[in-house]
Design a protein around this motif. Sequence first.
Motif, PDB file in Angstrom:
ATOM      1  N   MET A  48       0.686  -1.246  -0.092  1.00  4.74           N
ATOM      2  CA  MET A  48      -0.011  -0.055  -0.026  1.00  4.74           C
ATOM      3  C   MET A  48       0.783   1.270   0.142  1.00  4.74           C
ATOM      4  O   MET A  48       0.549   2.114   0.846  1.00  4.74           O
ATOM      5  N   GLN A  49       1.944   1.347  -0.744  1.00  4.36           N
ATOM      6  CA  GLN A  49       2.567   2.799  -1.170  1.00  4.36           C
ATOM      7  C   GLN A  49       1.361   3.774  -1.563  1.00  4.36           C
ATOM      8  O   GLN A  49       1.624   4.680  -1.520  1.00  4.36           O
ATOM      9  N   HIS A  50       0.521   3.146  -2.220  1.00  7.18           N
ATOM     10  CA  HIS A  50      -0.561   4.227  -3.160  1.00  7.18           C
ATOM     11  C   HIS A  50      -1.849   4.000  -2.275  1.00  7.18           C
ATOM     12  O   HIS A  50      -2.298   2.619  -2.126  1.00  7.18           O
ATOM     13  N   ASN A  51      -2.698   4.761  -2.131  1.00 11.82           N
ATOM     14  CA  ASN A  51      -4.087   4.791  -1.671  1.00 11.82           C
ATOM     15  C   ASN A  51      -4.793   4.784  -3.000  1.00 11.82           C
ATOM     16  O   ASN A  51      -4.937   5.858  -3.498  1.00 11.82           O
ATOM     17  N   ASN A  52      -5.194   3.602  -3.348  1.00  9.85           N
ATOM     18  CA  ASN A  52      -5.777   3.362  -4.478  1.00  9.85           C
ATOM     19  C   ASN A  52      -6.728   2.306  -4.219  1.00  9.85           C
ATOM     20  O   ASN A  52      -6.758   1.454  -3.643  1.00  9.85           O
ATOM     21  N   ILE A  53      -8.285   2.439  -4.815  1.00 14.39           N
ATOM     22  CA  ILE A  53      -9.211   1.458  -4.806  1.00 14.39           C
ATOM     23  C   ILE A  53      -9.372   0.877  -6.176  1.00 14.39           C
ATOM     24  O   ILE A  53      -9.580   1.638  -7.025  1.00 14.39           O
ATOM     25  N   VAL A  54      -9.182  -0.374  -6.336  1.00 19.71           N
ATOM     26  CA  VAL A  54      -9.131  -0.924  -7.783  1.00 19.71           C
ATOM     27  C   VAL A  54     -10.321  -2.044  -7.785  1.00 19.71           C
ATOM     28  O   VAL A  54     -10.524  -2.872  -7.151  1.00 19.71           O
ATOM     29  N   LEU A  55     -11.318  -1.577  -8.884  1.00 21.70           N
ATOM     30  CA  LEU A  55     -12.510  -2.488  -9.104  1.00 21.70           C
ATOM     31  C   LEU A  55     -12.188  -3.197 -10.058  1.00 21.70           C
ATOM     32  O   LEU A  55     -11.937  -2.796 -11.244  1.00 21.70           O
ATOM     33  N   VAL A  56     -12.309  -4.599  -9.857  1.00 22.35           N
ATOM     34  CA  VAL A  56     -12.292  -5.637 -11.056  1.00 22.35           C
ATOM     35  C   VAL A  56     -13.486  -6.537 -11.019  1.00 22.35           C
ATOM     36  O   VAL A  56     -14.190  -6.232  -9.767  1.00 22.35           O
ATOM     37  N   GLY A  57     -13.859  -7.175 -12.126  1.00 25.87           N
ATOM     38  CA  GLY A  57     -14.773  -8.005 -12.212  1.00 25.87           C
ATOM     39  C   GLY A  57     -15.292  -7.969 -13.569  1.00 25.87           C
ATOM     40  O   GLY A  57     -15.120  -7.268 -14.368  1.00 25.87           O
ATOM     41  N   PHE A  58     -16.326  -8.913 -13.766  1.00 25.41           N
ATOM     42  CA  PHE A  58     -16.799  -9.415 -15.175  1.00 25.41           C
ATOM     43  C   PHE A  58     -17.535  -8.092 -15.749  1.00 25.41           C
ATOM     44  O   PHE A  58     -17.944  -7.132 -14.904  1.00 25.41           O
ATOM     45  N   MET A  59     -17.528  -7.770 -17.085  1.00 24.27           N
ATOM     46  CA  MET A  59     -18.525  -6.523 -17.453  1.00 24.27           C
ATOM     47  C   MET A  59     -19.908  -6.689 -16.939  1.00 24.27           C
ATOM     48  O   MET A  59     -20.606  -7.679 -16.743  1.00 24.27           O
ATOM     49  N   GLY A  60     -20.403  -5.569 -16.713  1.00 17.71           N
ATOM     50  CA  GLY A  60     -21.726  -5.594 -16.188  1.00 17.71           C
ATOM     51  C   GLY A  60     -21.872  -5.639 -14.711  1.00 17.71           C
ATOM     52  O   GLY A  60     -23.224  -5.711 -14.110  1.00 17.71           O
ATOM     53  N   THR A  61     -20.881  -6.133 -13.944  1.00 19.93           N
ATOM     54  CA  THR A  61     -21.050  -6.085 -12.439  1.00 19.93           C
ATOM     55  C   THR A  61     -20.872  -4.954 -11.861  1.00 19.93           C
ATOM     56  O   THR A  61     -21.380  -4.624 -10.628  1.00 19.93           O
ATOM     57  N   GLY A  62     -20.787  -3.558 -12.397  1.00 22.34           N
ATOM     58  CA  GLY A  62     -20.877  -2.231 -11.944  1.00 22.34           C
ATOM     59  C   GLY A  62     -19.860  -1.636 -11.479  1.00 22.34           C
ATOM     60  O   GLY A  62     -19.880  -0.609 -10.915  1.00 22.34           O
ATOM     61  N   LYS A  63     -18.723  -1.994 -12.129  1.00 26.80           N
ATOM     62  CA  LYS A  63     -17.488  -1.131 -11.853  1.00 26.80           C
ATOM     63  C   LYS A  63     -17.418   0.387 -12.049  1.00 26.80           C
ATOM     64  O   LYS A  63     -17.164   0.991 -11.407  1.00 26.80           O
ATOM     65  N   SER A  64     -18.054   0.866 -13.240  1.00 25.14           N
ATOM     66  CA  SER A  64     -18.027   2.102 -13.661  1.00 25.14           C
ATOM     67  C   SER A  64     -19.168   2.985 -12.617  1.00 25.14           C
ATOM     68  O   SER A  64     -18.667   3.931 -12.031  1.00 25.14           O
ATOM     69  N   THR A  65     -20.047   2.397 -12.196  1.00 24.29           N
ATOM     70  CA  THR A  65     -21.106   2.997 -11.490  1.00 24.29           C
ATOM     71  C   THR A  65     -20.633   3.123  -9.953  1.00 24.29           C
ATOM     72  O   THR A  65     -20.814   3.903  -9.527  1.00 24.29           O
ATOM     73  N   VAL A  66     -20.183   1.947  -9.477  1.00 18.12           N
ATOM     74  CA  VAL A  66     -19.569   1.940  -8.216  1.00 18.12           C
ATOM     75  C   VAL A  66     -18.366   2.955  -8.017  1.00 18.12           C
ATOM     76  O   VAL A  66     -18.267   3.425  -7.298  1.00 18.12           O
ATOM     77  N   GLY A  67     -17.506   2.856  -9.246  1.00 24.35           N
ATOM     78  CA  GLY A  67     -16.472   3.674  -9.069  1.00 24.35           C
ATOM     79  C   GLY A  67     -16.717   5.368  -9.144  1.00 24.35           C
ATOM     80  O   GLY A  67     -16.252   5.843  -8.384  1.00 24.35           O
ATOM     81  N   ARG A  68     -17.717   5.502  -9.773  1.00 23.71           N
ATOM     82  CA  ARG A  68     -18.214   6.960  -9.820  1.00 23.71           C
ATOM     83  C   ARG A  68     -18.618   7.491  -8.366  1.00 23.71           C
ATOM     84  O   ARG A  68     -18.226   8.184  -7.971  1.00 23.71           O
ATOM     85  N   PHE A  69     -19.397   6.475  -7.918  1.00 23.56           N
ATOM     86  CA  PHE A  69     -20.020   6.889  -6.701  1.00 23.56           C
ATOM     87  C   PHE A  69     -18.888   7.082  -5.368  1.00 23.56           C
ATOM     88  O   PHE A  69     -18.802   8.109  -4.701  1.00 23.56           O
ATOM     89  N   LEU A  70     -17.966   6.008  -5.389  1.00 25.50           N
ATOM     90  CA  LEU A  70     -16.853   5.970  -4.491  1.00 25.50           C
ATOM     91  C   LEU A  70     -15.831   7.280  -4.806  1.00 25.50           C
ATOM     92  O   LEU A  70     -15.509   7.643  -3.723  1.00 25.50           O
ATOM     93  N   ALA A  71     -15.532   7.564  -5.964  1.00 24.85           N
ATOM     94  CA  ALA A  71     -14.610   8.594  -6.111  1.00 24.85           C
ATOM     95  C   ALA A  71     -15.332   9.904  -5.718  1.00 24.85           C
ATOM     96  O   ALA A  71     -14.686  10.523  -5.028  1.00 24.85           O
ATOM     97  N   GLU A  72     -16.429   9.837  -5.755  1.00 25.30           N
ATOM     98  CA  GLU A  72     -17.381  11.389  -5.258  1.00 25.30           C
ATOM     99  C   GLU A  72     -17.213  11.309  -3.846  1.00 25.30           C
ATOM    100  O   GLU A  72     -16.743  12.365  -3.103  1.00 25.30           O
ATOM    101  N   LYS A  73     -17.365  10.189  -3.230  1.00 23.78           N
ATOM    102  CA  LYS A  73     -17.431  10.105  -1.820  1.00 23.78           C
ATOM    103  C   LYS A  73     -16.093  10.362  -1.079  1.00 23.78           C
ATOM    104  O   LYS A  73     -15.996  10.903   0.048  1.00 23.78           O
ATOM    105  N   LEU A  74     -14.995   9.920  -1.777  1.00 28.65           N
ATOM    106  CA  LEU A  74     -13.827  10.101  -1.116  1.00 28.65           C
ATOM    107  C   LEU A  74     -12.992  11.329  -1.631  1.00 28.65           C
ATOM    108  O   LEU A  74     -11.996  11.669  -1.160  1.00 28.65           O
TER     109      LEU A  74
END
Length: 174
Positions: free
Chosen positions: A3-29
């Motif tokens: 953890m040198q870097h504070n990053n949250i990485v979303l992985v998963g199959f297409m359609g699992t919500g990576k973009s949607t969850v990513g947008r929400f998280l980025a805004e929140k943080l």
Amino acid sequence: MSMQHNNIVLVGFMGTGKSTVGRFLAEKLSWELIDTDHYIEKQEEMSIAELFTKHGEVYFREIETRAIQSIMVKSNQVIATGGGAVLAEANRVCLKENGFVVALTASLETIIQRVGGDRNRPLLLGKAAEIVPQLLQKRKHAYDFADYTISTDRLRIEFIAQRLLVAYRKQTKG
């Protein structure tokens, strides 16, 4: 986990919500949201679908690895990866060394419902109902390396984000 870097990485199959969850998280943080597919499209000045058509999947995967390596040197990012980004070991290592990796999962029904009508998914060729089950089977263990896994079936985004942040904070403290 270094953890040198504070990053949250979303992985998963297409359609699992990576973009949607990513947008929400980025805004929140108040972090930057990086979608690896968008990043590649900007750099290459063409869509992922065009890249696949013009140069093939192998070429695309090489570019994807380079993109991931450039992205992961920075901090305070939420990174939404393309569904196949985790297939290369180099990518898995890079993501995990420089971030907290969260695998988003969803049922076959949910995925087909979400991606069925999407024309921008080169691997589906408009035949989601046939292709998704085969791809899911092929990638069954591709996301096992993640630090945390959560299903996005019928869950509110706020709830997913909250659960994920609790897990992230636990891991970064330890």
